[in-house]
Design a protein around this motif. Structure first.
Motif, PDB file in Angstrom:
ATOM      1  N   HIS A 117       9.883 -17.168  43.391  1.00  0.00           N
ATOM      2  CA  HIS A 117      10.877 -16.740  44.081  1.00  0.00           C
ATOM      3  C   HIS A 117      11.736 -15.397  43.621  1.00  0.00           C
ATOM      4  CE1 HIS A 117      10.425 -20.524  45.979  1.00  0.00           C
ATOM      5  NE2 HIS A 117      11.139 -21.342  45.097  1.00  0.00           N
ATOM      6  N   GLY A 118      11.755 -15.804  42.414  1.00  0.00           N
ATOM      7  CA  GLY A 118      12.034 -14.277  41.582  1.00  0.00           C
ATOM      8  C   GLY A 118      11.428 -13.191  42.041  1.00  0.00           C
ATOM      9  N   TRP A 119       9.908 -13.160  42.124  1.00  0.00           N
ATOM     10  CA  TRP A 119       9.365 -12.193  42.425  1.00  0.00           C
ATOM     11  C   TRP A 119       9.628 -11.494  43.675  1.00  0.00           C
ATOM     12  CZ3 TRP A 119       5.848 -10.714  46.269  1.00  0.00           C
ATOM     13  CH2 TRP A 119       5.100  -9.565  45.948  1.00  0.00           C
ATOM     14  N   PHE A 120       9.675 -12.503  44.692  1.00  0.00           N
ATOM     15  CA  PHE A 120      10.055 -11.987  45.963  1.00  0.00           C
ATOM     16  C   PHE A 120      11.602 -11.215  46.159  1.00  0.00           C
ATOM     17  CE2 PHE A 120       6.618 -14.335  47.906  1.00  0.00           C
ATOM     18  CZ  PHE A 120       6.510 -13.716  49.145  1.00  0.00           C
ATOM     19  N   LEU A 121      12.565 -11.604  45.291  1.00  0.00           N
ATOM     20  CA  LEU A 121      13.823 -10.897  45.108  1.00  0.00           C
ATOM     21  C   LEU A 121      13.721  -9.617  44.796  1.00  0.00           C
ATOM     22  CD1 LEU A 121      16.984 -11.300  45.250  1.00  0.00           C
ATOM     23  CD2 LEU A 121      16.659 -11.733  42.714  1.00  0.00           C
ATOM     24  N   PHE A 122      12.795  -9.397  44.066  1.00  0.00           N
ATOM     25  CA  PHE A 122      12.912  -8.089  43.410  1.00  0.00           C
ATOM     26  C   PHE A 122      11.659  -7.114  44.075  1.00  0.00           C
ATOM     27  CE2 PHE A 122      14.416 -10.202  39.654  1.00  0.00           C
ATOM     28  CZ  PHE A 122      15.464  -9.303  39.641  1.00  0.00           C
TER      29      PHE A 122
END
Length: 416
Positions: free
Chosen positions: A230-235
């Motif tokens: 999820h964090g990867w997709f945000l950035f």
């Protein structure tokens, strides 16, 4: 133990593979076309690029979790066919609206919302359909084959897309992607598969939804992987929303040059996916994923540094950065996807995939407009550096989480 047939000799997987490849090629072509359409033809800003990208993901917030329940309740192949054909119609509206003089950024956002809704339904069934075509022991290799085809599409699609945009314009080029979805739908309809209507005790949608969410976020290794993704997709969304206007406006690339840089990402992805099985077995799942996310951060750091140069070196740095970024994605994606599929029982595949994808896309809904607004207010290069730092941080955090215990031998479903 009976030997398993090779993947290329399994007609169900072979046809599904071709359908995915055709669709992937069209998608990569329209990646260039839509970016140019918004920035050049419609005179949009980086924030507009983010809004258009976010619109395709917004339906995940509304129905993403529920379609996972749907995918576990009905046959998956008809859902794939219907949504592919529906997406062909939605994208076909773009050149039609342009020809009528009715296309602007808000209208394009509305079209992409419809496209996104159909994509949500398709995604819930797509990753859950593969375990019905191949044995669990073949999932990693099957995902590698699908990723290799996607990497080839990522290499050739942007080059073709850039050339088509230059020759016939961005709106008409999007029609190619529409046709690719139509072909994919027909091929999927002709795919032989053991795809029965699931026999299960009927419970409320909410109860089944909670079971799927609980499986993902209570599992000791799947939970940190999902949260890290999820964090990867945000950035990643911040970088995606920023890159096209950065390349067109600051690096002064044309449509062909932009397509060339995207193509180098495809070259990297092909090399990475080809080595994924070997590298994963050599150093283990947690180390591969962390190293890949750090490599992707380095790739976009190189791209951010390209803005300080002039002349041909700009294209070299932008293409080289995309090459590193694609290499990381190609190495990592088959490993994490196969791990998720092998870990999860068939009756939960739809909900597991829908849960993770829904929250991933929710991050895009937040990150894409945020990246565009950040780029417009603080500068395109600043937005790139924010994305770089974020992806690097998620990689480090994942390595020290419970995911560090993940192994290729997941054992029976439910094991870690």
């Amino acid at each position: 133990m009976t030997a398993l047939p090779q993947l290329r000799r399994q007609p169900g997987f072979r046809r599904f593979w071709v359908a995915s490849t055709v669709s992937d090629l069209g998608t990569r072509i329209s990646t260039v076309a839509i970016g140019v359409l918004v920035v050049v033809d419609l005179g949009g800003s980086a924030a507009d690029v983010g809004l258009v990208q976010g619109a395709t993901m917004l339906p995940y917030l509304a129905v993403g979790l529920f379609v996972g329940v749907l995918a576990d309740r009905i046959r998956r192949k008809p859902l794939l066919v219907a949504t592919d054909l529906g997406r062909a119609v939605a994208l076909g509206c773009v050149p039609a609206l342009w020809a009528l003089g009715w296309l602007d950024v808000p209208v394009l956002v509305a079209v992409m919302l419809v496209f996104g809704l159909l994509s949500v339904l398709n995604a819930a069934a797509h990753q859950s359909f593969l375990p019905r075509l191949v044995a669990r022991e073949q999932l990693h290799r099957a995902n590698v084959r699908l990723d290799q085809s996607d990497a080839v599409a990522q290499t050739s699609g942007p080059l073709v897309g850039g050339g088509l945009v230059a020759a016939i314009g961005a709106p008409v080029t999007i029609l190619v992607d529409a046709l690719s979805y139509a072909v994919s739908g027909v091929l999927t309809a002709l795919t032989p598969a053991d795809d029965p209507v699931p026999e299960r005790e009927r419970r409320s949608v909410v109860a089944e939804l909670r079971e799927g969410v609980g499986w993902v976020y209570r599992h000791p290794t799947l939970r940190p992987l999902a949260l890290g993704t999820h964090g990867w997709f945000l950035f990643h969304a911040v970088l995606n929303a920023t890159y096209v206007p950065y390349a067109l406006l600051e690096l002064r690339l044309d449509a062909v040059g932009l397509g060339a840089t995207f193509a180098l990402a495809g070259v990297g992805a092909l090399a990475g996916s080809s080595a994924s099985e070997r590298v994963g077995g050599l150093i283990g799942i947690p180390a591969v994923v962390t190293a890949c996310w750090l490599l992707e951060a380095v790739g976009f750091a190189v791209i951010a540094l390209a803005g300080a140069h002039d002349g041909p070196v700009v294209v070299v740095l932008a293409a080289g950065g995309q090459l590193l970024y694609g290499l990381g994605m190609g190495l990592e994606n088959p490993i994490t996807l196969s791990y998720r599929q092998a870990l999860t029982p068939d009756r939960l595949q739809g909900r597991m995939n829908a849960t993770i994808r829904s929250f991933n896309r929710a991050m895009v809904v937040v990150g894409a407009p945020l990246g565009g607004l950040l780029a417009d207010s603080a500068g395109l290069r600043t937005a790139l550096w924010v994305g770089v730092a974020g992806i690097a941080a998620t990689g480090v955090l994942l390595l020290v989480s419970g995911f560090r215990l993940a192994t290729h031998d997941v054992g029976a479903p439910g094991g870690g």
